[in-house]
Enzyme design. Structure first.
Site, PDB file in Angstrom:
ATOM      1  N   VAL A  84      -7.684 -26.954   5.916  1.00  0.00           N
ATOM      2  CA  VAL A  84      -6.393 -26.580   5.322  1.00  0.00           C
ATOM      3  C   VAL A  84      -5.286 -26.839   6.347  1.00  0.00           C
ATOM      4  O   VAL A  84      -5.287 -26.277   7.441  1.00  0.00           O
ATOM      5  CB  VAL A  84      -6.379 -25.096   4.881  1.00  0.00           C
ATOM      6  CG1 VAL A  84      -5.066 -24.782   4.174  1.00  0.00           C
ATOM      7  CG2 VAL A  84      -7.569 -24.788   3.976  1.00  0.00           C
ATOM      8  N   LYS A  85      -4.360 -27.718   5.957  1.00  0.00           N
ATOM      9  CA  LYS A  85      -3.282 -28.116   6.870  1.00  0.00           C
ATOM     10  C   LYS A  85      -2.066 -27.232   6.594  1.00  0.00           C
ATOM     11  O   LYS A  85      -1.597 -27.146   5.442  1.00  0.00           O
ATOM     12  CB  LYS A  85      -2.958 -29.592   6.634  1.00  0.00           C
ATOM     13  CG  LYS A  85      -2.334 -30.296   7.812  1.00  0.00           C
ATOM     14  CD  LYS A  85      -2.231 -31.789   7.517  1.00  0.00           C
ATOM     15  CE  LYS A  85      -1.567 -32.540   8.627  1.00  0.00           C
ATOM     16  NZ  LYS A  85      -1.204 -33.900   8.215  1.00  0.00           N
ATOM     17  N   ILE A  86      -1.575 -26.599   7.642  1.00  0.00           N
ATOM     18  CA  ILE A  86      -0.547 -25.554   7.485  1.00  0.00           C
ATOM     19  C   ILE A  86       0.552 -25.766   8.531  1.00  0.00           C
ATOM     20  O   ILE A  86       0.242 -25.992   9.713  1.00  0.00           O
ATOM     21  CB  ILE A  86      -1.195 -24.159   7.701  1.00  0.00           C
ATOM     22  CG1 ILE A  86      -2.319 -23.932   6.672  1.00  0.00           C
ATOM     23  CG2 ILE A  86      -0.161 -23.046   7.634  1.00  0.00           C
ATOM     24  CD1 ILE A  86      -3.135 -22.663   6.906  1.00  0.00           C
TER      25      ILE A  86
END
Ligand code: G3P
Length: 222
Positions: free
Chosen positions: A88-90
């Site tokens: 998950v890219k945040i």
């Protein structure tokens, strides 16, 4: 050193895979917007297709578009549930760092993106980010030294034994790749054309032309 492809394009992913250098994929909302996917479900299926193409144990970063903590958690959980390879890219914001910590405590892999400073990199590591993505090219664009930032982050991570891995992003040219490799950076993520540019050498082209000419002068190909 790992070579990730910064794309959501299936043709490019297949091409990099067939050349043998594909260690993972990073995407972002801009890259997704180029793929003619118009509904959330289509995008989710697209991520699953990417995971299936690249194979086992290779990460695929899928970025949240939410910016508020609760929304990032919900969207990130959904993305993470699509496939075991999804990271998950945040973004490196206050809500983003808090979300990274939430996911870290639950064993969900994250990639902290839009990193432009040492401060952001330290907070991301302390929150337990699996990866961070400092953007070299965009720093160079505004006359900051992107490579220097990456080297400083690497030095600090090594000194304090942080486990967060560095993915050098926003790669603009082969020099970026070579400098990251000399600095022992964990991975770079780049568009496919910059990987191709690693093969460019005038003596290779000149030599190949001469070999073929010499051969054809003496040997009847018919
Ligand atoms: O995926 C993040 C990063 O690599 C974006 O690169 O070229 O849009 O600055 P760029």
């Amino acid at each position: 050193m790992k070579f990730f492809l910064d794309t959501a394009n299936l043709r490019e992913i297949n091409e990099a895979k067939s050349m043998g250098f594909l260690d993972g994929i990073t995407t972002n909302p801009t890259l997704i917007s180029k793929e003619n996917l118009f509904h959330k479900e289509e995008i989710e299926n697209h991520y699953i297709s990417i995971c299936k193409i690249i194979g086992n144990n290779k990460s695929v970063s899928a970025e949240v578009i939410s910016t508020k903590y609760e929304d990032i958690l919900k969207e990130g959980m959904k993305l993470s549930s699509l496939h075991k390879n999804i990271v998950v890219k945040i973004p490196a914001t206050r809500d983003g760092i808090k979300s990274i910590n939430f996911f870290h405590e639950r064993g969900v892999s994250t990639n902290c993106t839009l990193v432009f400073s040492i401060g952001q990199s330290i907070l991301a590591a302390k929150a337990g980010a699996t990866y961070i993505s400092p953007f070299l090219g965009r720093l160079d664009d505004i006359s900051y030294n992107g490579i220097k930032l990456i080297q400083e982050i690497k030095y600090i991570y090594d000194e304090y034994n942080f486990h967060t891995k560095i993915i050098a992003a926003s790669i603009r040219n082969s020099i970026h790749i070579l400098e990251c490799s000399k600095s022992r950076i964990f991975a770079i993520t780049s568009p496919i054309n910059i990987y191709y540019s690693l093969l460019n050498h005038p003596l290779t082209n000149k030599g190949l032309k001469k070999f073929i000419e010499d051969y054809k002068k003496k040997i009847n190909l018919t």
